[in-house]
Write a protein that holds these residues in place. Sequence first.
Motif, PDB file in Angstrom:
ATOM      1  N   GLY A 274       0.962  -0.811  -0.429  1.00  0.00           N
ATOM      2  CA  GLY A 274      -0.191   0.250   0.108  1.00  0.00           C
ATOM      3  C   GLY A 274       0.687   1.018  -0.174  1.00  0.00           C
ATOM      4  O   GLY A 274       2.005   1.595  -0.419  1.00  0.00           O
ATOM      5  N   ALA A 275       0.142   2.343   0.222  1.00  0.00           N
ATOM      6  CA  ALA A 275       0.828   3.622   0.439  1.00  0.00           C
ATOM      7  C   ALA A 275       0.647   4.258   1.645  1.00  0.00           C
ATOM      8  O   ALA A 275      -0.529   3.825   2.192  1.00  0.00           O
ATOM      9  N   LYS A 276       2.292   4.693   1.783  1.00  0.00           N
ATOM     10  CA  LYS A 276       1.758   5.665   2.860  1.00  0.00           C
ATOM     11  C   LYS A 276       2.103   7.214   2.786  1.00  0.00           C
ATOM     12  O   LYS A 276       3.380   7.727   1.853  1.00  0.00           O
ATOM     13  N   SER A 277       1.416   8.324   2.859  1.00  0.00           N
ATOM     14  CA  SER A 277       1.525   9.591   2.377  1.00  0.00           C
ATOM     15  C   SER A 277       2.053  10.454   3.869  1.00  0.00           C
ATOM     16  O   SER A 277       1.472   9.860   4.947  1.00  0.00           O
ATOM     17  N   LEU A 278       2.777  11.587   3.807  1.00  0.00           N
ATOM     18  CA  LEU A 278       3.416  12.186   5.144  1.00  0.00           C
ATOM     19  C   LEU A 278       3.214  13.567   5.203  1.00  0.00           C
ATOM     20  O   LEU A 278       4.214  14.057   3.372  1.00  0.00           O
ATOM     21  N   THR A 279       2.137  14.523   4.844  1.00  0.00           N
ATOM     22  CA  THR A 279       2.582  15.742   4.944  1.00  0.00           C
ATOM     23  C   THR A 279       3.616  17.217   5.414  1.00  0.00           C
ATOM     24  O   THR A 279       3.324  16.714   7.064  1.00  0.00           O
ATOM     25  N   PHE A 280       4.277  18.059   5.394  1.00  0.00           N
ATOM     26  CA  PHE A 280       5.151  18.139   5.896  1.00  0.00           C
ATOM     27  C   PHE A 280       4.958  19.969   6.101  1.00  0.00           C
ATOM     28  O   PHE A 280       5.654  20.022   4.149  1.00  0.00           O
ATOM     29  N   LYS A 281       5.555  20.909   6.710  1.00  0.00           N
ATOM     30  CA  LYS A 281       6.185  22.077   6.454  1.00  0.00           C
ATOM     31  C   LYS A 281       7.210  22.045   7.249  1.00  0.00           C
ATOM     32  O   LYS A 281       7.646  21.846   7.853  1.00  0.00           O
ATOM     33  N   LEU A 282       8.429  22.513   6.109  1.00  0.00           N
ATOM     34  CA  LEU A 282       9.785  22.549   6.201  1.00  0.00           C
ATOM     35  C   LEU A 282       9.786  23.313   7.991  1.00  0.00           C
ATOM     36  O   LEU A 282       9.671  24.232   7.810  1.00  0.00           O
ATOM     37  N   GLY A 283      10.946  22.789   8.480  1.00  0.00           N
ATOM     38  CA  GLY A 283      11.275  23.480   9.501  1.00  0.00           C
ATOM     39  C   GLY A 283      10.315  23.199  10.358  1.00  0.00           C
ATOM     40  O   GLY A 283      10.771  23.381  12.411  1.00  0.00           O
ATOM     41  N   GLN A 284       9.540  22.223  10.666  1.00  0.00           N
ATOM     42  CA  GLN A 284       8.611  22.368  11.805  1.00  0.00           C
ATOM     43  C   GLN A 284       8.386  21.060  12.137  1.00  0.00           C
ATOM     44  O   GLN A 284       8.423  19.842  10.953  1.00  0.00           O
ATOM     45  N   ALA A 285       8.633  20.397  13.351  1.00  0.00           N
ATOM     46  CA  ALA A 285       8.457  18.880  13.676  1.00  0.00           C
ATOM     47  C   ALA A 285       7.319  18.038  13.719  1.00  0.00           C
ATOM     48  O   ALA A 285       5.812  19.348  13.720  1.00  0.00           O
ATOM     49  N   ILE A 286       7.149  17.292  12.825  1.00  0.00           N
ATOM     50  CA  ILE A 286       5.410  16.815  12.778  1.00  0.00           C
ATOM     51  C   ILE A 286       5.884  14.830  13.747  1.00  0.00           C
ATOM     52  O   ILE A 286       7.109  14.288  13.941  1.00  0.00           O
ATOM     53  N   ASP A 287       4.431  14.893  14.275  1.00  0.00           N
ATOM     54  CA  ASP A 287       4.628  13.294  14.698  1.00  0.00           C
ATOM     55  C   ASP A 287       4.389  12.416  13.465  1.00  0.00           C
ATOM     56  O   ASP A 287       3.900  12.713  12.748  1.00  0.00           O
ATOM     57  N   SER A 288       5.085  11.148  13.582  1.00  0.00           N
ATOM     58  CA  SER A 288       4.773  10.323  12.152  1.00  0.00           C
ATOM     59  C   SER A 288       5.349   8.948  12.802  1.00  0.00           C
ATOM     60  O   SER A 288       5.731   8.650  14.067  1.00  0.00           O
ATOM     61  N   ILE A 289       4.857   7.894  11.670  1.00  0.00           N
ATOM     62  CA  ILE A 289       5.304   6.708  12.369  1.00  0.00           C
ATOM     63  C   ILE A 289       6.366   5.828  11.327  1.00  0.00           C
ATOM     64  O   ILE A 289       5.950   6.011  10.280  1.00  0.00           O
ATOM     65  N   THR A 290       7.796   4.960  11.606  1.00  0.00           N
ATOM     66  CA  THR A 290       8.109   4.917  10.821  1.00  0.00           C
ATOM     67  C   THR A 290       7.665   3.495  10.378  1.00  0.00           C
ATOM     68  O   THR A 290       7.263   2.807   9.925  1.00  0.00           O
ATOM     69  N   LEU A 291       8.021   3.191   8.667  1.00  0.00           N
ATOM     70  CA  LEU A 291       7.103   1.932   8.200  1.00  0.00           C
ATOM     71  C   LEU A 291       7.631   0.722   9.154  1.00  0.00           C
ATOM     72  O   LEU A 291       6.425  -0.427   8.802  1.00  0.00           O
ATOM     73  N   ASP A 292       8.357   0.871  10.173  1.00  0.00           N
ATOM     74  CA  ASP A 292       8.063  -0.313  10.934  1.00  0.00           C
ATOM     75  C   ASP A 292       7.531  -0.390  11.884  1.00  0.00           C
ATOM     76  O   ASP A 292       7.497  -1.051  13.294  1.00  0.00           O
ATOM     77  N   GLY A 293       6.896   0.331  12.771  1.00  0.00           N
ATOM     78  CA  GLY A 293       6.134   1.056  13.201  1.00  0.00           C
ATOM     79  C   GLY A 293       6.465   2.064  14.259  1.00  0.00           C
ATOM     80  O   GLY A 293       5.686   1.971  15.873  1.00  0.00           O
ATOM     81  N   ARG A 294       7.253   2.366  14.702  1.00  0.00           N
ATOM     82  CA  ARG A 294       8.165   3.330  15.512  1.00  0.00           C
ATOM     83  C   ARG A 294       7.544   4.397  15.756  1.00  0.00           C
ATOM     84  O   ARG A 294       7.367   5.249  14.706  1.00  0.00           O
ATOM     85  N   LYS A 295       6.844   5.207  17.075  1.00  0.00           N
ATOM     86  CA  LYS A 295       6.677   6.431  16.913  1.00  0.00           C
ATOM     87  C   LYS A 295       7.857   7.307  16.870  1.00  0.00           C
ATOM     88  O   LYS A 295       9.069   6.902  17.834  1.00  0.00           O
ATOM     89  N   VAL A 296       8.400   8.287  15.925  1.00  0.00           N
ATOM     90  CA  VAL A 296       9.422   9.777  15.375  1.00  0.00           C
ATOM     91  C   VAL A 296       8.813  10.950  15.548  1.00  0.00           C
ATOM     92  O   VAL A 296       7.470  10.739  15.254  1.00  0.00           O
ATOM     93  N   LYS A 297       9.524  11.684  16.328  1.00  0.00           N
ATOM     94  CA  LYS A 297       9.442  12.741  15.281  1.00  0.00           C
ATOM     95  C   LYS A 297      10.064  13.297  14.699  1.00  0.00           C
ATOM     96  O   LYS A 297      11.720  12.684  14.531  1.00  0.00           O
ATOM     97  N   VAL A 298      10.137  13.462  13.202  1.00  0.00           N
ATOM     98  CA  VAL A 298      10.270  14.281  11.908  1.00  0.00           C
ATOM     99  C   VAL A 298      10.582  15.382  11.406  1.00  0.00           C
ATOM    100  O   VAL A 298       9.612  16.214  11.696  1.00  0.00           O
TER     101      VAL A 298
END
Length: 136
Positions: free
Chosen positions: A63-87
């Motif tokens: 399947g597909a996973k999309s992530l929308t973000f603004k440059l320079g702003q931290a966002i919460d995400s989940i890695t493809l292996d399921g771990r929570k990260v700040k990006v």
Amino acid sequence: MVSVVGKWKIEKSENFEEYMKAIGVSDDKRADAHKYLSDGSGMTQEFTADGDTWTMTSSTVMGAKSLTFKLGQAIDSITLDGRKVKVVFSVDGDKLVEKQSGDGFECQHVRQGSGGTLTMTLTGGGQTCIRTFVKS
């Protein structure tokens, strides 16, 4: 415009297994990564940009996973292996830089396009992986 905008298909990876071990990806998740994210998997990454707002879409046979973000702003995400990260994403010249931090690890992904090739350099845990994509 940063050189990564467009759709890219994985072609090859160097040191992928060692990099995944170094950032703490579990054995079973590494096996899945080789199946769905490695050379020959058909995985694609697509980048679009509208000013400082970007979208990255990773597509695999799962399947597909999309992530929308603004440059320079931290966002919460989940890695493809399921771990929570700040990006946090930023632009450095014509490179798109992605910094991830999670429970017990930090890594950086630097993407740079040149003609029909996108080079992604992943660093973390003392290891470096080079992934090469071709324009799709």
